[in-house]
Design an enzyme around this catalytic site. Sequence first.
Site, PDB file in Angstrom:
ATOM      1  N   GLU A   1     -21.338 -62.052 -29.040  1.00  0.00           N
ATOM      2  CA  GLU A   1     -20.035 -61.644 -28.507  1.00  0.00           C
ATOM      3  C   GLU A   1     -19.870 -60.166 -28.810  1.00  0.00           C
ATOM      4  O   GLU A   1     -20.248 -59.700 -29.892  1.00  0.00           O
ATOM      5  CB  GLU A   1     -18.901 -62.431 -29.177  1.00  0.00           C
ATOM      6  CG  GLU A   1     -17.524 -61.923 -28.771  1.00  0.00           C
ATOM      7  CD  GLU A   1     -16.367 -62.810 -29.216  1.00  0.00           C
ATOM      8  OE1 GLU A   1     -16.538 -63.548 -30.197  1.00  0.00           O
ATOM      9  OE2 GLU A   1     -15.309 -62.746 -28.576  1.00  0.00           O
TER      10      GLU A   1
ATOM     11  N   CYS B   1     -13.582 -65.231 -27.900  1.00  0.00           N
ATOM     12  CA  CYS B   1     -12.234 -64.988 -27.390  1.00  0.00           C
ATOM     13  C   CYS B   1     -12.216 -63.954 -26.278  1.00  0.00           C
ATOM     14  O   CYS B   1     -11.297 -63.940 -25.465  1.00  0.00           O
ATOM     15  CB  CYS B   1     -11.323 -64.540 -28.522  1.00  0.00           C
ATOM     16  SG  CYS B   1     -10.834 -65.915 -29.555  1.00  0.00           S
TER      17      CYS B   1
ATOM     18  N   ASN C   1     -13.658 -71.294 -23.846  1.00  0.00           N
ATOM     19  CA  ASN C   1     -14.031 -71.020 -25.236  1.00  0.00           C
ATOM     20  C   ASN C   1     -12.888 -71.496 -26.116  1.00  0.00           C
ATOM     21  O   ASN C   1     -11.765 -71.069 -25.914  1.00  0.00           O
ATOM     22  CB  ASN C   1     -14.210 -69.510 -25.429  1.00  0.00           C
ATOM     23  CG  ASN C   1     -14.159 -69.117 -26.897  1.00  0.00           C
ATOM     24  OD1 ASN C   1     -15.046 -69.469 -27.662  1.00  0.00           O
ATOM     25  ND2 ASN C   1     -13.110 -68.409 -27.303  1.00  0.00           N
ATOM     26  N   GLU C   2     -13.154 -72.338 -27.045  1.00  0.00           N
ATOM     27  CA  GLU C   2     -12.160 -72.894 -27.979  1.00  0.00           C
ATOM     28  C   GLU C   2     -10.730 -72.930 -27.391  1.00  0.00           C
ATOM     29  O   GLU C   2      -9.802 -72.283 -27.873  1.00  0.00           O
ATOM     30  CB  GLU C   2     -12.194 -72.196 -29.331  1.00  0.00           C
ATOM     31  CG  GLU C   2     -11.986 -70.733 -29.406  1.00  0.00           C
ATOM     32  CD  GLU C   2     -12.102 -70.212 -30.844  1.00  0.00           C
ATOM     33  OE1 GLU C   2     -11.204 -69.493 -31.254  1.00  0.00           O
ATOM     34  OE2 GLU C   2     -13.095 -70.521 -31.536  1.00  0.00           O
TER      35      GLU C   2
HETATM   36  O1  AHR Z   1     -16.425 -65.284 -33.512  1.00  0.00           O
HETATM   37  C1  AHR Z   1     -15.237 -64.613 -33.570  1.00  0.00           C
HETATM   38  C2  AHR Z   1     -14.156 -65.306 -32.804  1.00  0.00           C
HETATM   39  O2  AHR Z   1     -13.896 -66.512 -33.434  1.00  0.00           O
HETATM   40  C3  AHR Z   1     -14.491 -65.700 -31.419  1.00  0.00           C
HETATM   41  O3  AHR Z   1     -14.164 -64.749 -30.494  1.00  0.00           O
HETATM   42  C4  AHR Z   1     -13.662 -66.899 -31.183  1.00  0.00           C
HETATM   43  O4  AHR Z   1     -14.236 -67.767 -30.259  1.00  0.00           O
HETATM   44  C5  AHR Z   1     -13.438 -67.456 -32.532  1.00  0.00           C
HETATM   45  O5  AHR Z   1     -12.090 -67.636 -32.762  1.00  0.00           O
END
Ligand code: AHR
Length: 762
Positions: free
Chosen positions: A24, A221, A345-346
Amino acid sequence: MNKITLFPDKRMHQLGDLYGIFFEDINHSADGGLYAELVQNRSFEFDKIDNWRYDHLTAWEKIGECDIEVGHDYPLNRNNIHYLAIKCTGEVCGVKNTGFNDGMNIVKGEEYSFSFYGRRNTGFNNEVIISLVDKENGAPIASESVKIKSCDWEKYNGVLVATESATCHLCITTSGKSMVYLDDVSLFPPTYKNRENGLRRDLAELLGDLKPKFMRFPGGCLVHDGNLDPHARNALYRWKNTIGDVSERPARRSNWGYNQTLGLGYYEYFLFCEDIGAKPLPVLPAAYNPHRRDAAPFEELKPWIDDALDLIEFANGDVNTKWGKIRAELGHSEPFNLEYLAIGNEEVGDDFFERYPYFHNAIKAKYPEIKLIGSSGPFPCGGEFEKGWKCARENKSEFVDEHYYVSPEWMLANNKRYFEYDKNGPKVFLGEYASWGNTFYNALIEASYMTAMEKSGTVGLACYAPLLANADYVNWRPDLIWFNGKKAYGTPNYYVQKMFMANQGEYAFEHSVENEKAAVEFGGDIFGEIWFETIHTSAEFSDVRINGEPVKHNNFTTNKEGSQIVKLEEIGKIGNFELTCKAKELDGIRGFTIRFGVGKNLYYRWECAGWQNQDSAVCSHTNNREAVLAHECRTIEQGRVYDLKLKVENNTVTCYIDGEMIHNVKVNKTVMEPIYTSTAIDENGNLILKAVNVQDTDYEATIETNRKISSVEAEMLKAELNAENSFECPENVSPTTIKVKFDSSVIKHSFPAHSVTVMVIK
Ligand code: AHR
């Protein structure tokens, strides 16, 4: 004597693509990191929307007597609006770019490719000098000249060969008169596998060395944070914005507080995956931003779903398809063999779960072979987590993406978590996990947890997160690899991942462990003080009672500054109790927190309306490292009085808001088994034994198998528990090769206290 018996003929399950990596662009891991571009703010698009400290001239400085300003009247293209205008005076003048970190790390003898778009006013006829200048003494260590030929934008490029090693700035100067205009100024060092627009070699090599089976990208995120309009400056991450000519890729605000050039885009991600032998695993936004609870209406889902279908075609389609052709035109006629695709994503919130089936059904209708990954939120448990699993079961997603960052003690307490999962349901994609920290202790406990993942048969894919951190721009810790402009090193966690990835094996097989000693158990007993806390929020608490009796000071107000703590001192330390109170938020951004069981290195917390006033959660804090034990989405209204009740009974925590039970969770004890093991067989028939000793005594064992052993290769990671790696001592904690004694089909080995051992038994 302890005994480990291997039964290689009793195969359990395939390990498939179990271990991968997650990339990321956080901590400047792309721009200023893996993406090798040395110029920061190359196209003058930095903006306050990315970061309040930015402007269009961030990282640029004037040289000599000239006027510089940022123009937008005659842009390079519609995505790259701003450019630099230099009003030259006839004296030597121009601009320099200071790069990332403390400057550009330039190495003697290396070739640096520069390029820029330029144009001039008719009166300007002189050469422009491009040079690398030692930032300490101003001495040029490489320079080239370019003549700007046209009053229209044209691209110029060349190569600078460094005569010295130094930390440099890139200077562009002239002694001409009149106006010169610059845009998209770029400087690349030699890249990984010499790819154009490529990646920083040392970082790419560290990643390649892991031998990951897959790579999850581009977030995190950053995928789902932003505006739903793909053309917005702060759009959600839309992959179509990230391919093609880099000068035409729109700049993007990253939610991590900086600018993303998108120079490292989907095509580059796919290429990198291919280069390191990892299967690509992209994550697409689901037409929903959970941070703002902003969802595209159902009738506007088509472009989002098309993005998913087109991405599959871009990756896998024949060159005669629309998107396959675009891939071929970018230089890759062969498919990228996309197998996995994550939607979301989450995610939290019904808006996601209502939209997921539309994506799922459309993708499966056209590409039934693509394995789809659903989402289950940012915590290892709770209402949204359950919704994620339910959604995946109902839709028959192949995987569910679980995320959690926890204390090492949580991992020890939950080692057997995946043994209880249904082997016939969707498999777990542990898309982000880590224990809070980059010490050897963290790595050791993660290794113990990973042995259980291998044995479970329910975890299909797993990747530690996040991958990279530029030490000068940290958004998030822990991280697997740390770097600055010059150096990079793997953390102890990196070496655990590397040992496990390189020795994953093809099949898990059965083994038995007979221990002389029992497991060590600790923690899990809730006993301690009770504190009230508010964070940047003022609140009024009244009628505070313990077991029905009002406490002495049962009416108090917190103010909005920082974290405010009110301790119920007269209560002292208690275990089983029932606390009730009325609570009213007066002003601020979050709700209320009640700490309980507060001891020296351990406390628990009920956070009622925490981050973004979205969550209610019960957490444990061991040595200040948090683990979420229960979670529900809950919002608190300002000015409204709530009845809160917190009950602790025999280590079960129950929380109520206005009489409604929100959480009911049993706190597990932390367990340290005498040894944590997993066994696998690789494609050559070698047996792999991983053994993790988290205890502080050696573990002497005989290891038996019914096979004749011809040799054993082994490596071990062992260090002081608080040991870390650093720029000065990058391999302070790193594996060493060890000798293992064996005789026919028996190995005798002592696994030292606090060690991770991987044996390949041939
Ligand atoms: O890995 C850091 C952050 O943690 C990522 O963006 C997110 O998916 C999680 O909350």
